[in-house]
Write a protein that holds these residues in place. Structure first.
Motif, PDB file in Angstrom:
ATOM      1  N   PHE A  95       4.930   0.746  20.590  1.00 49.99           N
ATOM      2  CA  PHE A  95       5.417  -0.612  20.294  1.00 49.99           C
ATOM      3  C   PHE A  95       4.304  -1.437  19.627  1.00 49.99           C
ATOM      4  N   ALA A  97       1.817  -0.281  17.988  1.00 48.96           N
ATOM      5  CA  ALA A  97       1.525   0.274  16.661  1.00 48.96           C
ATOM      6  C   ALA A  97       2.443  -0.322  15.603  1.00 48.96           C
ATOM      7  N   HIS A  98       3.703  -0.550  15.974  1.00 49.21           N
ATOM      8  CA  HIS A  98       4.650  -1.143  15.033  1.00 49.21           C
ATOM      9  C   HIS A  98       4.282  -2.592  14.721  1.00 49.21           C
ATOM     10  N   TRP A  99       3.892  -3.331  15.765  1.00 45.95           N
ATOM     11  CA  TRP A  99       3.659  -4.763  15.591  1.00 45.95           C
ATOM     12  C   TRP A  99       2.283  -5.080  15.055  1.00 45.95           C
ATOM     13  N   TRP A 100       1.322  -4.261  15.432  1.00 48.80           N
ATOM     14  CA  TRP A 100      -0.064  -4.664  15.243  1.00 48.80           C
ATOM     15  C   TRP A 100      -0.825  -3.654  14.410  1.00 48.80           C
ATOM     16  N   GLY A 101      -0.811  -2.405  14.833  1.00 47.76           N
ATOM     17  CA  GLY A 101      -1.548  -1.383  14.101  1.00 47.76           C
ATOM     18  C   GLY A 101      -1.772  -0.177  14.994  1.00 47.76           C
ATOM     19  N   VAL A 102      -2.203   0.910  14.376  1.00 49.62           N
ATOM     20  CA  VAL A 102      -2.395   2.144  15.122  1.00 49.62           C
ATOM     21  C   VAL A 102      -3.523   1.974  16.132  1.00 49.62           C
ATOM     22  N   ALA A 158      -4.780   1.120   8.601  1.00 49.50           N
ATOM     23  CA  ALA A 158      -4.136   2.249   9.264  1.00 49.50           C
ATOM     24  C   ALA A 158      -4.165   3.465   8.353  1.00 49.50           C
TER      25      ALA A 158
ATOM     26  N   ASP B  97       5.386   3.305   7.974  1.00 47.96           N
ATOM     27  CA  ASP B  97       4.458   2.268   7.516  1.00 47.96           C
ATOM     28  C   ASP B  97       4.140   1.277   8.627  1.00 47.96           C
ATOM     29  N   GLN B  98       2.896   0.828   8.597  1.00 48.95           N
ATOM     30  CA  GLN B  98       2.504  -0.222   9.551  1.00 48.95           C
ATOM     31  C   GLN B  98       2.823  -1.574   8.934  1.00 48.95           C
ATOM     32  N   ARG B  99       3.522  -2.422   9.665  1.00 48.37           N
ATOM     33  CA  ARG B  99       3.853  -3.750   9.129  1.00 48.37           C
ATOM     34  C   ARG B  99       3.475  -4.782  10.192  1.00 48.37           C
ATOM     35  N   LEU B 100       2.390  -5.444   9.913  1.00 50.48           N
ATOM     36  CA  LEU B 100       1.809  -6.348  10.895  1.00 50.48           C
ATOM     37  C   LEU B 100       2.814  -7.406  11.345  1.00 50.48           C
ATOM     38  N   PHE B 101       3.064  -7.448  12.635  1.00 48.39           N
ATOM     39  CA  PHE B 101       3.867  -8.477  13.299  1.00 48.39           C
ATOM     40  C   PHE B 101       5.344  -8.485  12.935  1.00 48.39           C
ATOM     41  N   LEU B 102       5.812  -7.483  12.232  1.00 46.99           N
ATOM     42  CA  LEU B 102       7.255  -7.384  12.042  1.00 46.99           C
ATOM     43  C   LEU B 102       7.792  -6.432  13.105  1.00 46.99           C
ATOM     44  N   PRO B 103       8.889  -6.797  13.748  1.00 48.99           N
ATOM     45  CA  PRO B 103       9.376  -5.957  14.828  1.00 48.99           C
ATOM     46  C   PRO B 103       9.828  -4.587  14.334  1.00 48.99           C
ATOM     47  N   PRO B 104       9.744  -3.567  15.205  1.00 45.60           N
ATOM     48  CA  PRO B 104      10.210  -2.244  14.811  1.00 45.60           C
ATOM     49  C   PRO B 104      11.679  -2.334  14.411  1.00 45.60           C
TER      50      PRO B 104
END
Lengths: 323, 216
Positions: A95, A97-102, A158, B97-104
């Motif tokens: 969770f 990782a999705h919001w913040w980073g690996v 990342a 992809d990593q997307r800062l502060f966007l919800p999964p």
């Protein structure tokens, strides 16, 4: 803002500034250098675990004076619990990782937790500035908070995500086929909306004599329809009689099948067969090659890495028979 | 009405941010007339990215504040809305992809258009007192009420968008044109209804898109 800035003094003391500098240098220089490893990971955790509760506490004290006495307790406990969950629970880690980073799921990172205790002790001893600062000082202090917040949030870049899967035809059974004095092997080398590309490798397994193989004719049978191929390239170029292969040499023939492959996919046509007519020792034979249309994960081209071992050709005289 | 507003808000939030992949049009872009770059490699080349199309049902909530005329009053507007939008991305997204502060699961196209049906479910009007005896006193009263319904079309590119439509207040029968602009979560809305009601509001909107994605 001046009153808020008054509470920010602990963030300007040497321990907090040192942690801020360590975090910035470690995350954005060392981790991306050749020194990256276990030590940089732990340093980052130690600095972050000290800085985060300090930053959050001084901001809370500034914004909500009534919570000033309990703020450091709440933030230290909260930081420790959140960090432990991040490092131990795969769901929390995914969770985050999705919001913040690996973030590495590594229980040994919990060795850095005493940094939170240090932050607790230090926050208990520090007090806000005795006087309300001037505007210029207040602005400078708020700028430090902004920088500290940015450094805490910004993680190192990342790693690139795994490449997207794509849809393509693949040959499901590829035992190769005899082709007169040589042998043949086929694979799909292109597949997209407007058609399919098939590559045929012709091999001369004889280490003494050359071998001439007539360029085979290829067609595709899909859902009862037949699509004829055009030969786009023969490498090395073919002569009238066909492809002349020196001992232990190989040649490639590339065929293009132009068809509305997107419509075929949308109609649910997932199976087909290539029909390759070869000259054999017994005359001619039609080699039927089953294929299916499915989703693949790119292993080589998308990442620019080394090709998988099975994809590179071997010396046809090396033995071991057909793959 | 209040219960309905609450229900709308809860449903919006429960919808969350999700997206689903449809396999339609999945094959990529290739030029089959050109031989592969590395003919000897026993691999299928990764086809070119055709980009993607998206259709999204986009529920959300908004919180705006501003001013309206005749009578002059401050307005706090809490609303729920749902959009149906269609759009495209030049490049297909990658779930890794990593997307800062966007919800999964959050996925919206880079550009597109849509329609929005919204309702200002709760409005707080800060009306200046009309009592002549207190005219000189800084005195005002608050009125809690439900607000108008909005229907508009809009277009967007990246995080910016603009729309135009009609607003209708079922309680008073007032109606008139409205304009909306977006920049990320920041929203501005203005409308003009009969009897010279003009209002301009600025605030935030949060959307929780449910998106269906397919290749172009």
């Amino acid at each position: 803002m001046r009153r808020f800035a008054r509470e920010l003094v602990p963030l300007l003391r040497p321990p907090a500034l040192a942690a801020l500098a360590l975090l910035a240098v470690n995350d954005h220089l060392l981790k991306e250098s050749a020194l990256a490893g276990v030590v940089t990971g732990k340093l980052s955790d130690i600095a972050g675990l000290f800085l985060l509760p300090v930053l959050a506490t001084v901001v809370t004290r500034g914004l909500f004076p009534k919570l000033a006495r309990q703020a450091h307790v709440a933030w230290c406990v909260g930081t420790a619990i959140a960090f432990a969950l991040l490092k131990l629970d795969p769901r929390v880690n995914a969770f985050a990782a999705h919001w913040w980073g690996v973030n590495t799921l590594d229980p040994t990172d919990l060795l850095a937790l005493p940094a939170v205790a240090l932050a607790w002790i230090w926050l208990r001893r520090t007090k806000p500035a005795a006087e309300t600062p001037r505007w210029t000082t207040a602005v400078r202090r708020v700028a430090v908070v902004a920088v500290a917040g940015g450094v805490c949030i910004a993680t190192p870049a990342a790693p690139p995500p795994p490449p997207r899967p794509f849809v393509a035809w693949t040959i499901t059974s590829n035992a190769g086929h005899e082709a007169g004095c040589g042998r043949a092997r086929a694979w799909v080398s292109k597949s997209g909306k407007t058609g399919i590309g098939l590559t045929l490798r012709l091999e001369n397994p004889n280490d003494l004599e050359p071998c001439t193989i007539p360029v085979p004719v290829a067609a595709l049978e899909i859902a009862g329809r037949a699509v004829r191929a055009s030969v786009v390239e023969t490498h090395p170029p073919a002569r009238n009689a066909g492809v002349v292969l020196d001992p232990c040499r190989m040649a490639y023939v590339y065929y293009a099948f132009e068809l509305d492959n997107e419509a075929s996919w949308n109609r649910g046509e997932r199976d087909a067969r290539f029909l390759v007519t070869l000259a054999t020792t017994a005359g001619t034979a039609t080699w039927e090659i089953p294929a299916e249309h499915r989703t693949l994960t790119p292993e080589h081209h998308a990442r620019g890495g080394s090709p998988p071992p099975d994809s590179t050709p071997r010396n046809p005289c090396a033995g071991g028979g057909e793959r | 009405m209040t219960r309905a507003a609450l229900l709308c808000a809860v449903l919006s939030l429960l919808g969350g941010c999700r997206h689903w992949h449809r396999p339609h049009d999945a094959p990529g872009l290739v030029d089959v007339r050109t031989p592969p770059r590395e003919i000897a490699l026993e691999l299928v080349e990764t086809p070119g990215d055709p980009g993607e199309r998206m259709v999204s049902i986009n529920p959300g909530v908004s919180m705006l504040s501003g001013y309206r005329t005749n009578p002059g009053s401050g307005v706090l507007d809490l609303g729920a809305e749902v959009s149906l939008l269609r759009g495209e991305n030049e490049r297909s997204h990658n779930d890794g992809d990593q997307r800062l502060f966007l919800p999964p699961g959050f996925q919206l196209p880079d550009r597109g258009y849509g329609v929005t049906l919204g309702w200002s479910a709760f409005r707080l009007l800060e009306v200046e007192s009309d009592d002549p005896e207190t005219e000189d006193v800084d005195e005002s009263r608050s009125i809690a009420t439900t607000g108008p319904v909005h229907l508009r079309g809009y277009a967007f590119k990246n995080w910016f968008g603009a729309g135009a439509g009609w607003t209708f207040d079922p309680q008073t029968g007032d109606h008139g044109p409205e304009l909306v602009g977006y920049a990320g979560v920041v929203t501005a809305r203005t409308c003009y209804t009969r009897d010279d009601h003009f209002e301009i509001l600025l605030g935030y909107q949060m959307k929780f898109p449910l998106t269906f994605v397919q290749s172009r």
